[in-house]
Design a protein around this motif. Structure first.
Motif, PDB file in Angstrom:
ATOM      1  N   ALA A 204       0.842  -1.204   0.000  1.00  0.00           N
ATOM      2  CA  ALA A 204       0.000   0.000   0.000  1.00  0.00           C
ATOM      3  C   ALA A 204       0.875   1.250   0.000  1.00  0.00           C
ATOM      4  N   LEU A 207       2.051   2.459  -3.567  1.00  0.00           N
ATOM      5  CA  LEU A 207       1.129   2.701  -4.687  1.00  0.00           C
ATOM      6  C   LEU A 207       1.264   4.107  -5.272  1.00  0.00           C
TER       7      LEU A 207
ATOM      8  N   GLN B  69      -4.533  -1.733   1.143  1.00  0.00           N
ATOM      9  CA  GLN B  69      -5.023  -0.411   0.724  1.00  0.00           C
ATOM     10  C   GLN B  69      -6.284  -0.099   1.526  1.00  0.00           C
ATOM     11  N   MET B 104      -2.946   7.107   0.058  1.00  0.00           N
ATOM     12  CA  MET B 104      -3.070   5.673  -0.203  1.00  0.00           C
ATOM     13  C   MET B 104      -3.736   5.383  -1.556  1.00  0.00           C
ATOM     14  N   PRO B 154      -3.592   0.369  -7.520  1.00  0.00           N
ATOM     15  CA  PRO B 154      -4.745   0.828  -6.740  1.00  0.00           C
ATOM     16  C   PRO B 154      -6.025   0.107  -7.200  1.00  0.00           C
ATOM     17  N   THR B 199      -3.568   4.752   8.232  1.00  0.00           N
ATOM     18  CA  THR B 199      -3.709   3.541   7.416  1.00  0.00           C
ATOM     19  C   THR B 199      -3.212   2.329   8.188  1.00  0.00           C
TER      20      THR B 199
END
Lengths: 358, 358
Positions: A204, A207, B69, B104, B154, B199
């Motif tokens: 993550a 990305l 994610q 993210m 993503p 996150t």
């Protein structure tokens, strides 16, 4: 062997239609079955079973959704020309899985049981292993924290799952050099962090940089160290090697770099061929200096998906460096041919890497 | 207002038994309903709905399980003595959620809709807001990537979910100083990484250090910077402040520190009271020097769960530093009393922080 394992098997009564073997992609299609095993603090790992591929149902408070306590692995099964099915170094995946588990405070998986689960699942879904050059069955073991509690503590409940996806050749036209953007702003991992663990958060975290690189026409990013942005770590989801003046260099494992199985195999093959190979701290400046002086002969990434991925160009702070005229180098090609030769059973396996699924 | 929103509502026909209000814990019990909204690249965010609290069903290849994610938020609803229900600065949570989403590579949530969803869900489950000093309703909005694809890119599909949990006072006996271990080996985040985003991976990365600290009798760890292990970042899941010689210091936001809402509110209150407050780079060495010379008067953490958490002792490389004789400091207590006073409607809200749920 397989029949003696404690894995319960429930076969699908509704097999899926298999995808076109010329348009497999990567991780798009999944086979008819999956493996699941549960963990609780009281019972340990239990209820190992193969069931029809099906959704996972979790409480919305399951810790994996909130605190990312999860690890994964990736390996492949190959069909040989004489019809055998073999795995590439599965023991290495389960050793690494348990190192990742340790870093992420997840209880270890019995390695023998994990390998047996991969073998049995591959055996049951062996019709899914595609024919065709470069095609294989990608196997994805993963662990997720499932306890429905919002306290920030290690979970007391987990699921270990294996899913499988028939995948196409990473480069349908054969190996082909890629353009790589040297990332100087975003950082993937650092020493003291979780970069060495194969855990979700590392992916993550990458990305946004990858999207920015893609927009500029680069396939992947080359990650630098988090402290000084000077030292080379890895490329996107691969380890990276540079051949300079006859010697092959790769960043030494430092805790923030993934201990890649294709990386390890590449080093063994190079040593076997008496090609000098050195693992040490590598600065991006010295790679550029070697490039400017004509001594940088090849660069390539190593990973399960692409096996060997030649690098034809780097871009570091706007300075482009074309490597080997943008063409695949001799050692890169030899490594690719030998690794895939061993994997598909076309040539001798001097290190006994392949494990047959019977 | 609420009736005009496009949120579809399906009420439970089977309400749960509410837990004992004296034994709530944190994030253990969940209310009768949850909010869900879906995202696809084609449709954007759509299908906003409140439904009975229920499991989430996802493909085992859903990206959240593999590449982490995901982002989350945390805020609380409070019941005032005169029976009103109010939220603490929900606009700040949704602004931060969208900053986390951006980092993210997750599409932004319409902030007004997010706040409306929190209000409507709180309204429907308002019987779940516990009475009793320090009790509140913890609200957990989160986003998960749900597309079933193993490529590291993503996601094109997401779910935005809100769940709620009645929680007890973090310190049932009132605020009480904690012992904190200064972590010099493991690192939570670094500049260029995702430390500022709320996150999952940041929390998973901290578990191992926290377990080690707990084993040694420390409640949380104090994180230092990833590059040099010299500069103070944050405490466990809180921001951290130090009062030295009459001035309050806290680490400046640098991209690897969470931009805490209680942190922001604390700074505003200190300024309101004309107590000097400075945001800058802070080394652990200077905190220890202040402690050794008797100038370190107080230390405390700030966060949604504990509001203000006084620090009574630090341990850095084996050197223990007792702060304010291990007792709660005057400013820490004043902040706690004022913040909770505002939150529970017991005193004036000079900054109009509270948002009433009608």
């Amino acid at each position: 062997m397989i029949a003696a394992t404690p894995i319960q098997i429930e076969r699908t009564t509704n097999p899926k239609v298999k995808p076109d073997q010329d348009k497999l992609g990567f991780g798009v299609h999944f086979t008819d079955h999956m493996f699941i095993m549960n963990y609780t603090s009281e019972e340990g790992w239990h209820q190992a079973r193969i069931v029809p591929y099906q959704p996972i149902t979790l409480d919305p408070a399951a810790k994996v959704f909130h605190y990312g306590q999860t690890v994964f692995e990736g390996l492949k099964a190959y069909r040989t020309e004489d019809g055998r099915v073999q795995l590439f170094r599965p023991d290495m995946n389960f050793k690494r899985l348990n190192r990742s588990n340790d870093r992420m405070s997840i209880p270890p998986i019995p390695e023998e049981l994990g390998i047996e689960a991969v073998k049995e699942l591959t055996n049951i879904d062996q019709d899914w292993i595609p024919d065709g050059a470069g095609n294989s069955l990608y196997i994805r073991p993963f662990v997720i924290a499932t306890e429905p509690l919002l306290g920030v503590h290690p979970s007391h409940e987990y699921q270990f799952i294996i899913i499988m996806s028939p995948v196409g050749a990473y480069y349908p036209e054969g190996i082909n050099p890629v353009k790589i953007f040297v990332e100087s702003r975003y950082v993937r991992a650092m020493v003291g962090g979780v970069g060495e663990a194969k855990t979700a958060g590392n992916y993550a975290a990458g990305l946004k940089a990858q999207e920015a690189a893609n927009e500029q026409g680069y396939t992947q990013v080359l990650w630098l160290d988090g402290a000084e942005h000077k030292y080379i770590e890895e490329v996107g989801s691969m380890n990276v090697f540079f051949k300079i003046d006859g010697t092959v260099y790769t960043p030494a494992l430092n805790g923030s770099i993934l201990d890649g199985i294709t990386r390890n195999s590449t080093i063994q093959l190079l040593k076997h061929w008496n090609i000098p190979v050195v693992e040490r701290v590598l600065s991006v400046e010295e790679i550029y200096e070697a490039g400017r002086s004509g001594k940088l002969e090849e660069a390539f990434g190593t990973g399960t998906a692409a096996v060997i991925s030649p690098v034809g160009e780097l871009n570091w702070l706007g300075e482009k460096l074309v490597i080997n005229g943008g063409a695949t180098g001799e050692v890169s090609e030899k490594l690719y041919n030998n690794l895939t030769g061993i994997q598909y059973g076309k040539q001798e396996d001097p290190f006994s890497w392949m494990v047959e699924v019977k």
